[in-house]
Design a protein around this motif. Structure first.
Motif, mmCIF file in Angstrom:
data_model
loop_
_atom_site.group_PDB
_atom_site.id
_atom_site.type_symbol
_atom_site.label_atom_id
_atom_site.label_comp_id
_atom_site.label_asym_id
_atom_site.label_seq_id
_atom_site.Cartn_x
_atom_site.Cartn_y
_atom_site.Cartn_z
ATOM 1 N N LEU A 186 -6.926 0.419 0.758
ATOM 2 C CA LEU A 186 -6.629 1.838 0.901
ATOM 3 C C LEU A 186 -7.755 2.561 1.632
ATOM 4 O O LEU A 186 -7.507 3.399 2.513
ATOM 5 N N ALA A 187 -8.992 2.237 1.267
ATOM 6 C CA ALA A 187 -10.138 2.886 1.895
ATOM 7 C C ALA A 187 -10.215 2.547 3.378
ATOM 8 O O ALA A 187 -10.463 3.406 4.217
ATOM 9 N N CYS A 188 -9.968 1.288 3.696
ATOM 10 C CA CYS A 188 -10.030 0.854 5.093
ATOM 11 C C CYS A 188 -8.896 1.469 5.903
ATOM 12 O O CYS A 188 -9.059 1.801 7.076
ATOM 13 N N GLN A 189 -7.735 1.622 5.283
ATOM 14 C CA GLN A 189 -6.589 2.209 5.981
ATOM 15 C C GLN A 189 -6.812 3.692 6.215
ATOM 16 O O GLN A 189 -6.469 4.228 7.263
ATOM 17 N N SER A 190 -7.391 4.366 5.217
ATOM 18 C CA SER A 190 -7.620 5.802 5.336
ATOM 19 C C SER A 190 -8.793 6.123 6.253
ATOM 20 O O SER A 190 -8.786 7.125 6.959
ATOM 21 N N HIS A 191 -9.801 5.251 6.235
ATOM 22 C CA HIS A 191 -11.012 5.473 7.028
ATOM 23 C C HIS A 191 -11.343 4.202 7.789
ATOM 24 O O HIS A 191 -12.167 3.401 7.331
ATOM 25 N N PRO A 192 -10.716 3.944 8.943
ATOM 26 C CA PRO A 192 -11.019 2.733 9.710
ATOM 27 C C PRO A 192 -12.513 2.638 9.978
ATOM 28 O O PRO A 192 -13.124 3.581 10.471
ATOM 29 N N MET A 193 -13.106 1.520 9.640
ATOM 30 C CA MET A 193 -14.554 1.377 9.747
ATOM 31 C C MET A 193 -14.983 0.962 11.144
ATOM 32 O O MET A 193 -14.278 0.259 11.850
ATOM 33 N N GLN A 226 -9.570 -3.622 -7.338
ATOM 34 C CA GLN A 226 -10.504 -3.699 -6.226
ATOM 35 C C GLN A 226 -9.872 -4.065 -4.876
ATOM 36 O O GLN A 226 -10.106 -3.366 -3.886
ATOM 37 N N PRO A 227 -9.088 -5.137 -4.764
ATOM 38 C CA PRO A 227 -8.519 -5.454 -3.437
ATOM 39 C C PRO A 227 -7.673 -4.320 -2.880
ATOM 40 O O PRO A 227 -7.708 -4.033 -1.680
ATOM 41 N N LEU A 228 -6.916 -3.647 -3.744
ATOM 42 C CA LEU A 228 -6.076 -2.548 -3.296
ATOM 43 C C LEU A 228 -6.927 -1.342 -2.907
ATOM 44 O O LEU A 228 -6.629 -0.666 -1.918
ATOM 45 N N ALA A 229 -7.983 -1.077 -3.672
ATOM 46 C CA ALA A 229 -8.864 0.051 -3.367
ATOM 47 C C ALA A 229 -9.525 -0.135 -2.008
ATOM 48 O O ALA A 229 -9.633 0.803 -1.209
ATOM 49 N N THR A 230 -9.956 -1.367 -1.736
ATOM 50 C CA THR A 230 -10.592 -1.656 -0.444
ATOM 51 C C THR A 230 -9.611 -1.471 0.704
ATOM 52 O O THR A 230 -9.932 -0.868 1.728
ATOM 53 N N LEU A 244 0.813 -1.211 0.000
ATOM 54 C CA LEU A 244 0.000 0.000 0.000
ATOM 55 C C LEU A 244 0.849 1.263 0.000
ATOM 56 O O LEU A 244 0.462 2.283 -0.587
ATOM 57 N N SER A 245 2.018 1.219 0.647
ATOM 58 C CA SER A 245 2.889 2.393 0.668
ATOM 59 C C SER A 245 3.331 2.755 -0.744
ATOM 60 O O SER A 245 3.412 3.940 -1.111
ATOM 61 N N LEU A 246 3.607 1.732 -1.577
ATOM 62 C CA LEU A 246 4.021 1.982 -2.952
ATOM 63 C C LEU A 246 2.849 2.463 -3.808
ATOM 64 O O LEU A 246 3.021 3.308 -4.689
ATOM 65 N N VAL A 247 1.672 1.900 -3.557
ATOM 66 C CA VAL A 247 0.482 2.359 -4.288
ATOM 67 C C VAL A 247 0.254 3.840 -4.009
ATOM 68 O O VAL A 247 0.004 4.629 -4.924
ATOM 69 N N ARG A 248 0.377 4.220 -2.739
ATOM 70 C CA ARG A 248 0.187 5.624 -2.371
ATOM 71 C C ARG A 248 1.238 6.517 -3.027
ATOM 72 O O ARG A 248 0.938 7.613 -3.498
#
Length: 213
Positions: A132-139, A126-130, A86-90
């Motif tokens: 990233l979303a969970c990391q940015s906005h803990p549910m 999709q797996p990466l998007a999910t 995820l760090s590289l994706v960001r």
């Protein structure tokens, strides 16, 4: 509108070229084996899209992206890499990439990503998007239902939650108003809510939407 494949492995470029030429025969394909070569080719002829690898001899794909975006801000770049941390994706997105796809992706996913990015949208597998979303906005505990949404469902969910009219959603995503209505019905069922207002509350509770002060 040309697609430039930037990868130092000839077999990877060959496979990409075959997949894209078969699905999108109207788009010419060019190739570059290094960041330096990509910089030179873009200077000579501006492509519509670059498909970029991280690991390149000489200048890295990340640095190549930074330089290209500085020179040509409107250039669209899709990363295609075996590295999916995820760090590289960001880092890729921060450098100006419009999307990110792993080399494990199936050909139809690649074609869909290319179509989406060429049409002006971002695309993250999709797996990466999910993640990233969970990391940015803990549910919250009760919001795990959101992790079951596809990328398109999440996109429409957020647009609906922000109050975007269905007509405008249809225009922006190049789909029909009827399709938007079908997605709303599907989202209500998946998320176990009965109204669009409850979708808004769900987005707020998940930290995906802020209430204006």
């Amino acid at each position: 509108m040309e697609i430039l494949l930037v990868d130092d492995h000839p077999m990877i470029r060959l496979g990409l070229a075959h997949t894209l030429s078969t699905a999108l025969p109207e788009l010419p394909i060019a190739e570059a084996a290094s960041g330096e070569e990509a910089l030179q080719r873009v200077q000579e002829h501006l492509p519509g899209l670059l498909i970029m690898d991280f690991d390149l001899p000489g200048i890295s794909g990340l640095e190549t992206t930074r330089r290209l975006r500085q020179r040509v801000p409107q250039l669209r770049i899709l990363f295609f890499s075996e590295h999916t941390e995820l760090s590289l994706v960001r880092q890729a997105l921060d450098a100006g990439a419009c999307g990110f796809l792993s080399k494990a992706a199936q050909p139809p996913v690649l074609v869909e990503a290319v179509r989406r990015v060429l049409s002006g949208h971002a695309y993250i597998e999709q797996p990466l998007a999910t993640q990233l979303a969970c990391q940015s906005h803990p549910m919250q505990a009760g919001d795990v239902r959101l992790s079951g949404l596809t990328q398109r469902e999440t996109e429409i969910f957020l647009m609906l939650a922000k109050g975007t009219p269905s007509r405008l959603i249809a225009e922006q995503l190049c789909i029909s108003a009827k399709t938007v209505s079908n997605y709303l019905t599907l989202l209500k069922s998946k998320l176990q809510v009965s109204s669009q207002a409850e979708l808004v509350h769900l987005a707020i509770d998940a930290g995906l939407l802020r209430i204006a002060a």
